[in-house]
Structures are given as C-alpha cells and as structure tokens.
Design a protein around this motif. Structure first.
Motif, PDB file in Angstrom:
ATOM      1  N   ARG A   1       0.810  -1.226   0.000  1.00 50.64           N
ATOM      2  CA  ARG A   1       0.000   0.000   0.000  1.00 50.64           C
ATOM      3  C   ARG A   1       0.842   1.274   0.000  1.00 50.64           C
ATOM      4  NH1 ARG A   1      -5.391   0.611   3.006  1.00 50.64           N
ATOM      5  NH2 ARG A   1      -4.189   0.618   4.946  1.00 50.64           N
ATOM      6  N   LEU A   2       1.745   1.414   0.948  1.00 46.02           N
ATOM      7  CA  LEU A   2       2.632   2.585   0.971  1.00 46.02           C
ATOM      8  C   LEU A   2       3.953   2.137   1.593  1.00 46.02           C
ATOM      9  CD1 LEU A   2       2.627   5.698   0.374  1.00 46.02           C
ATOM     10  CD2 LEU A   2       2.140   6.014   2.824  1.00 46.02           C
ATOM     11  N   ASN A   3       5.051   2.272   0.811  1.00 48.27           N
ATOM     12  CA  ASN A   3       6.329   1.794   1.358  1.00 48.27           C
ATOM     13  C   ASN A   3       6.850   2.744   2.441  1.00 48.27           C
ATOM     14  OD1 ASN A   3       8.267   3.826   0.274  1.00 48.27           O
ATOM     15  ND2 ASN A   3       7.658   2.999  -1.719  1.00 48.27           N
ATOM     16  N   GLY A   4       7.847   2.267   3.167  1.00 45.98           N
ATOM     17  CA  GLY A   4       8.333   3.015   4.312  1.00 45.98           C
ATOM     18  C   GLY A   4       8.960   4.357   3.987  1.00 45.98           C
ATOM     19  N   LEU A   5       9.628   4.453   2.843  1.00 48.23           N
ATOM     20  CA  LEU A   5      10.245   5.723   2.471  1.00 48.23           C
ATOM     21  C   LEU A   5       9.185   6.776   2.153  1.00 48.23           C
ATOM     22  CD1 LEU A   5      13.289   4.593   0.296  1.00 48.23           C
ATOM     23  CD2 LEU A   5      13.137   4.946   2.770  1.00 48.23           C
ATOM     24  N   ASP A   6       8.152   6.379   1.418  1.00 53.13           N
ATOM     25  CA  ASP A   6       7.068   7.317   1.107  1.00 53.13           C
ATOM     26  C   ASP A   6       6.299   7.684   2.370  1.00 53.13           C
ATOM     27  OD1 ASP A   6       7.742   7.321  -1.566  1.00 53.13           O
ATOM     28  OD2 ASP A   6       6.241   5.830  -2.149  1.00 53.13           O
ATOM     29  N   ALA A   7       6.077   6.714   3.241  1.00 57.62           N
ATOM     30  CA  ALA A   7       5.381   6.989   4.498  1.00 57.62           C
ATOM     31  C   ALA A   7       6.188   7.960   5.359  1.00 57.62           C
ATOM     32  CB  ALA A   7       5.130   5.690   5.260  1.00 57.62           C
ATOM     33  N   THR A   8       7.508   7.776   5.357  1.00 57.88           N
ATOM     34  CA  THR A   8       8.381   8.679   6.109  1.00 57.88           C
ATOM     35  C   THR A   8       8.277  10.094   5.575  1.00 57.88           C
ATOM     36  OG1 THR A   8       9.938   6.929   6.673  1.00 57.88           O
ATOM     37  CG2 THR A   8      10.780   9.178   6.718  1.00 57.88           C
ATOM     38  N   GLN A   9       8.267  10.236   4.254  1.00 52.99           N
ATOM     39  CA  GLN A   9       8.143  11.560   3.647  1.00 52.99           C
ATOM     40  C   GLN A   9       6.830  12.219   4.034  1.00 52.99           C
ATOM     41  OE1 GLN A   9      10.489  13.374   1.402  1.00 52.99           O
ATOM     42  NE2 GLN A   9       9.107  14.755   2.476  1.00 52.99           N
ATOM     43  N   VAL A  10       5.744  11.449   4.035  1.00 49.91           N
ATOM     44  CA  VAL A  10       4.441  11.989   4.432  1.00 49.91           C
ATOM     45  C   VAL A  10       4.494  12.488   5.877  1.00 49.91           C
ATOM     46  CG1 VAL A  10       2.022  11.423   4.896  1.00 49.91           C
ATOM     47  CG2 VAL A  10       3.122  10.584   2.813  1.00 49.91           C
ATOM     48  N   LEU A  11       5.077  11.680   6.760  1.00 56.58           N
ATOM     49  CA  LEU A  11       5.150  12.060   8.170  1.00 56.58           C
ATOM     50  C   LEU A  11       6.034  13.282   8.381  1.00 56.58           C
ATOM     51  CD1 LEU A  11       5.379   8.587   9.969  1.00 56.58           C
ATOM     52  CD2 LEU A  11       3.417  10.135   9.840  1.00 56.58           C
ATOM     53  N   ARG A  12       7.124  13.385   7.636  1.00 60.64           N
ATOM     54  CA  ARG A  12       8.018  14.528   7.800  1.00 60.64           C
ATOM     55  C   ARG A  12       7.356  15.833   7.380  1.00 60.64           C
ATOM     56  NH1 ARG A  12      10.918  14.115  11.519  1.00 60.64           N
ATOM     57  NH2 ARG A  12      12.148  15.866  10.784  1.00 60.64           N
ATOM     58  N   ASP A  13       6.312  15.753   6.557  1.00 63.29           N
ATOM     59  CA  ASP A  13       5.600  16.947   6.117  1.00 63.29           C
ATOM     60  C   ASP A  13       4.484  17.347   7.078  1.00 63.29           C
ATOM     61  OD1 ASP A  13       7.186  17.185   3.873  1.00 63.29           O
ATOM     62  OD2 ASP A  13       5.827  16.063   2.573  1.00 63.29           O
ATOM     63  N   GLU A  14       4.281  16.563   8.139  1.00 60.26           N
ATOM     64  CA  GLU A  14       3.257  16.885   9.131  1.00 60.26           C
ATOM     65  C   GLU A  14       3.694  18.107   9.950  1.00 60.26           C
ATOM     66  OE1 GLU A  14       0.157  15.020   9.998  1.00 60.26           O
ATOM     67  OE2 GLU A  14       0.590  14.605   7.889  1.00 60.26           O
ATOM     68  N   PRO A  15       2.736  18.866  10.509  1.00 60.36           N
ATOM     69  CA  PRO A  15       3.092  20.047  11.312  1.00 60.36           C
ATOM     70  C   PRO A  15       3.993  19.711  12.499  1.00 60.36           C
ATOM     71  CG  PRO A  15       0.755  20.068  10.756  1.00 60.36           C
ATOM     72  CD  PRO A  15       1.286  18.730  10.333  1.00 60.36           C
ATOM     73  N   GLN A  16       3.736  18.591  13.161  1.00 62.45           N
ATOM     74  CA  GLN A  16       4.576  18.146  14.272  1.00 62.45           C
ATOM     75  C   GLN A  16       4.997  16.697  14.012  1.00 62.45           C
ATOM     76  OE1 GLN A  16       1.839  19.136  17.599  1.00 62.45           O
ATOM     77  NE2 GLN A  16       3.362  20.650  18.217  1.00 62.45           N
ATOM     78  N   PRO A  17       5.963  16.512  13.154  1.00 69.74           N
ATOM     79  CA  PRO A  17       6.336  15.144  12.739  1.00 69.74           C
ATOM     80  C   PRO A  17       7.025  14.362  13.845  1.00 69.74           C
ATOM     81  CG  PRO A  17       7.912  16.718  11.889  1.00 69.74           C
ATOM     82  CD  PRO A  17       6.808  17.524  12.515  1.00 69.74           C
ATOM     83  N   PRO A  18       6.803  13.051  13.887  1.00 70.90           N
ATOM     84  CA  PRO A  18       7.552  12.215  14.824  1.00 70.90           C
ATOM     85  C   PRO A  18       8.961  11.986  14.284  1.00 70.90           C
ATOM     86  CG  PRO A  18       6.186  10.833  13.439  1.00 70.90           C
ATOM     87  CD  PRO A  18       5.849  12.266  13.084  1.00 70.90           C
TER      88      PRO A  18
END
Length: 222
Positions: free
Chosen positions: A62-79
């Motif tokens: 569904r969504l690989n880890g690198l793409d998921a990481t990129q999505v999370l890094r674009d969050e206002p308060q990323p983990p």
C-alpha cells in the motif's frame, strides 16, 4: 528522560512487530503505543497517536516506508523516524535520508543498540548503523569529483576553528556526548555548535554534515 518515549512500530511482518514489541515492552522508559502492517496504516496511526518515534520498515504494501516517512516529515509536528530494514543497499540508506528519516538501522542490530538509537533519536540526535554509515561514506568517496570536493571545502571554510573541530568529530561518527568529552565541552555547547553547523553548511542532519566533511577530505588532512 522524564517521561517514556512513545514508539509506533510499522512493519508488514507480524513476527518482527511481535519481537520488537516484546523487546521494547520490557523497558521502563519506552512505551509501544501502536503497531501497523503497512505504510498507509502507519501514517494514520501516527496522526492519531502522536508517537515520539516511529520504527519504519521499508518494503511494505500500500505505501512503502520511504514514502510513508516523507508523508510524516511533512506533518506540522512530525515524529522522529528510524528506518529499520533487512536491506543494507546504499539506495535504501540514501532514500531514507532523502525522505527525512532520523535514523537507519538493520534488523539484525543488537537489541541494546536499537534501544539506544530510539533514546538518542527521541532526544534529537539522528543515528545511522555503523554498516550503513560505511555504505554511505564509501558511496560519497566513489562519486565525489573535484567539483564536489571544492564545494565542500568552500562550505567548511566559513566555520570557526571550534565549529570545524565539531564538524570533523561529527564526520568521524561521534555522538554529542563523545564530542563533548573529546573537546572538553559541555553537551549543550556541542548541541549549540551542531545547530550552527546546520545553518552555516545548509544541512538538516548530522549525516549531511558528515558527507560534507568526507567530500572535502577534511578527515584525511588531519
């Protein structure tokens, strides 16, 4: 740390999730807040649970880890994100860094080192496994031409003597505590110098500082 590090495990292998959960569950300062079997579910859970650190597999449906990481890094308060994988190929190391990962570890990393990495990343200190670092630096040495070396030297030239010492120590793979001990500085002072290095070198993580140092051949000149 005054509170537990909240960890989300994202991996499509239920055995890996179970093993990591058991390992982390026995730690007083670490709390596993959730598990996900693919990147899309991991992103959704991260938004709901607000973990401090996400342990992220690379190859998932569904969504690989690198793409998921990129999505999370674009969050206002990323983990913080530690990419945890069985593959030590350089494209994965570079891909993880490009996606904004704070760390890269192999799944055969000893449990004590995984725990140490989680704690360091949670405190704002990005990490790479030694083998991943070697892979990255070897690739940098192979690909760096005269132009890139000259550019790296130009970037280092703007540093003060102390900042250069800290940059070389980062390039040598030392942690903030190790740099503090070797240069007779406090850890907060080292952190302040590293922040200045980010600004002056135009970098966003310690690995990029290390790449600049190695491209310039600064460690070889010592």
């Amino acid at each position: 740390m005054t509170s537990s590090v909240r960890v989300l495990i994202v991996d499509d292998d239920p055995l890996v999730r179970s093993a990591l959960g058991l390992m982390l569950g026995g730690q007083a300062d670490v709390e596993v807040v959730g598990e996900a079997a693919d990147g899309r579910a991991g992103v959704a859970l991260a938004r709901d649970l607000a973990p401090d650190v996400v342990l992220m597999d690379i190859r998932m449906p569904r969504l690989n880890g690198l793409d998921a990481t990129q999505v999370l890094r674009d969050e206002p308060q990323p983990p913080r994100v530690i990419v945890l994988t069985t593959f030590d190929a350089d494209e994965h190391v570079l891909g993880a860094l490009a996606a904004g990962a704070d760390g890269f570890l192999l799944k055969d990393t000893p449990p004590a080192q995984i725990l140490d990495a989680i704690r360091k990343v949670a405190s704002g200190e990005p990490i790479l496994s030694p083998s991943a670092t070697r892979t990255l630096i070897d690739r940098v040495r192979t690909e760096s031409g005269d132009g890139r070396a000259a550019e790296a030297e130009r970037r280092l030239a703007v540093l003060t003597d102390r900042e250069r010492e800290v940059a070389l120590a980062v390039g040598g793979g030392l942690s903030n505590a190790e740099i503090a001990a070797s240069l007779h500085l406090s850890v907060p002072t080292v952190k302040a110098h590293v922040s200045r290095l980010f600004e002056k070198l135009g970098t966003t993580n310690r690995v990029q500082i290390a790449i600049c140092v190695h491209e310039a051949g600064a460690l070889d000149a010592e």
